[in-house]
Design an enzyme around this catalytic site. Structure first.
Site, PDB file in Angstrom:
ATOM      1  N   TYR A 278       0.817  -1.272  -0.187  1.00 27.60           N
ATOM      2  CA  TYR A 278      -0.059   0.181   0.010  1.00 27.60           C
ATOM      3  C   TYR A 278       0.807   1.316   0.045  1.00 27.60           C
ATOM      4  O   TYR A 278       0.679   2.186   0.871  1.00 27.60           O
ATOM      5  CB  TYR A 278      -0.849  -0.025   1.262  1.00 27.60           C
TER       6      TYR A 278
ATOM      7  N   ASP B 286      -2.927 -17.519   4.595  1.00 26.69           N
ATOM      8  CA  ASP B 286      -4.102 -18.337   4.316  1.00 26.69           C
ATOM      9  C   ASP B 286      -4.485 -19.271   5.372  1.00 26.69           C
ATOM     10  O   ASP B 286      -5.686 -19.535   5.624  1.00 26.69           O
ATOM     11  CB  ASP B 286      -3.651 -19.018   2.729  1.00 26.69           C
TER      12      ASP B 286
ATOM     13  N   ASP C 243      -5.094  -5.677   6.885  1.00 28.15           N
ATOM     14  CA  ASP C 243      -6.245  -5.044   6.161  1.00 28.15           C
ATOM     15  C   ASP C 243      -7.216  -5.903   6.026  1.00 28.15           C
ATOM     16  O   ASP C 243      -8.563  -5.960   6.636  1.00 28.15           O
ATOM     17  CB  ASP C 243      -5.811  -4.183   5.010  1.00 28.15           C
TER      18      ASP C 243
HETATM   19 MG    MG Z   1      -9.906  -1.971   5.409  1.00 26.36          MG
END
Ligand code: MG
Ligand code: NAI
Length: 335
Positions: free
Chosen positions: A127, A207, A231
């Site tokens: 990000y 995962d 996130d």
């Molecule tokens: Mg979020």
């Protein structure tokens, strides 16, 4: 987070923002006012309405108010959220994003005994602003992992565990595929762990963690992970414990900290006075702990728990019919 009172008077930046941000902020401040702590609130504007009025959704004066404060309470922005909250995090170098996942009674929680903290790296990973590129074949995104930023977030997670009586920290990564970047993250995790011999460690692939969060969420105490994984897992966590009206968060840096509910401005219910104020209130409780007001935080937390436990004064997202301010009144009566 700090563990004892740091000041006699605190300068708090208050940014209600748009929609229900204003409503849940008003309710939260009304409870903070009952706690016998000397707060100097400095209100700042940000968000869609501010953008229409002033030409920018995040005026420089608002950033200065946050910079000069001991801590910031933020409600919600609307469509301008990316230009407001993401920009504040970057400008203030708020590297740690804390998302507590805890089940409360009389909510839609899938389990009644979940209680863990996600510590998410907030400044790099996948990000990073303006690092995506269109190419002839498609597009490329860059994922950056630096020793400095990952050591900083890992140390933060261990310090958090030590200061909050948590016995274990779990590192979440994908080092089997992302051998170099997440290999480095995992290596730093175990190097830093040596400085915290009293804290148990484990690491899982992301995962598998997505599954364990559903099958055995009670296993987790503190999760530390990189930006994108944090996130995603934190929204999964929100789903585990019953929805947006209850999920607080903190953004913490060396020079500032901002506390906000995870939800947005909720235009579908804004102006009706029926938003659940508890996510904003739990964010304010995280702020109280950050500035060292732990007794007040415990008191506020216990009052919320009592109101949820009684189940009489709940907003409509929790199946009740109480207004935002009625919930605030009930909480004040239980302080
Ligand atoms: Mg979020
Ligand atoms: P949202 O969180 O505002 O609402 C999603 C759903 O949850 C809506 O049905 C809403 O009524 C409900 N909800 C949210 N908080 C609630 C509360 N406290 N009590 C009762 N119900 C609640 O997310 P959405 O609809 O995706 O976005 C709406 C606006 O908010 C957009 O403009 C978006 O950009 C902005 N946004 C801002 C954020 C921020 O300021 N940090 C974060 C997320 C969205």
């Amino acid at each position: 987070m700090s563990t004892s009172r740091t000041k006699d008077k605190y300068n708090i930046a208050v940014i209600p923002g748009d929609g229900i941000g204003k409503e849940v902020m008003q309710a939260t401040i009304s409870v903070l006012d009952e706690l016998d702590i000397d707060f100097d609130y400095v209100y700042g504007e940000a968000g869609d309405e501010c953008g229409e009025k002033t030409g920018t959704p995040l005026p420089k004066e608002t950033l200065d108010i946050i910079r000069n404060a001991d801590a910031c309470l933020f409600g919600a922005a609307g469509e301008s959220a990316a230009d407001v909250i993401v920009k504040i995090r970057q400008e203030m170098k708020m590297f740690a994003n804390l998302r507590p996942i805890k089940s409360y009674p009389n909510t839609n929680a899938l389990f009644d005994d979940v209680d863990f903290m996600i510590v998410r790296e907030n400044t790099e990973g996948l990000y990073i602003a303006n690092q995506e590129k269109l190419t002839e074949d498609g597009a490329i995104a860059k994922r950056i992992i630096t020793k400095k930023a990952e050591k900083r977030i890992i140390d933060y997670a261990f310090d958090y565990a030590r200061d909050n009586n948590k016995s274990k920290v779990t590192a979440v990564h994908k080092a089997n595929v992302l051998k170099k970047s997440d290999g480095l993250f995992k290596k730093i995790f175990y190097e830093e762990a040596e400085n915290y011999p009293e804290i148990e460690t484990e690491d899982f692939y992301v995962d598998a963690t997505a599954m364990y969060l559903i099958t055995q969420p009670q296993n987790f105490e503190v999760i530390v992970t990189t930006n994108l994984f944090g996130d995603i897992l934190s929204d999964e966590g929100a789903g585990l414990v019953g929805g947006l009206g209850l999920i607080p968060s903190a953004n913490i840096g060396k020079d500032g900290a901002l506390f906000e509910p995870v939800h947005g401005s909720a235009p579908d219910i804004a102006g009706e006075g029926k938003a659940n104020p508890i996510a904003m209130m739990l964010s304010a409780i995280m702020m109280l702990r950050y500035i060292g007001e732990n007794d007040a935080a415990d008191k506020f937390d216990a009052a919320i728990l009592k109101v949820l436990d009684e189940g009489k004064t709940l907003t409509s997202d929790l199946g009740g019919s109480a207004s935002t301010m009625e919930v605030a009144e009930a909480i004040k009566n239980n302080l």
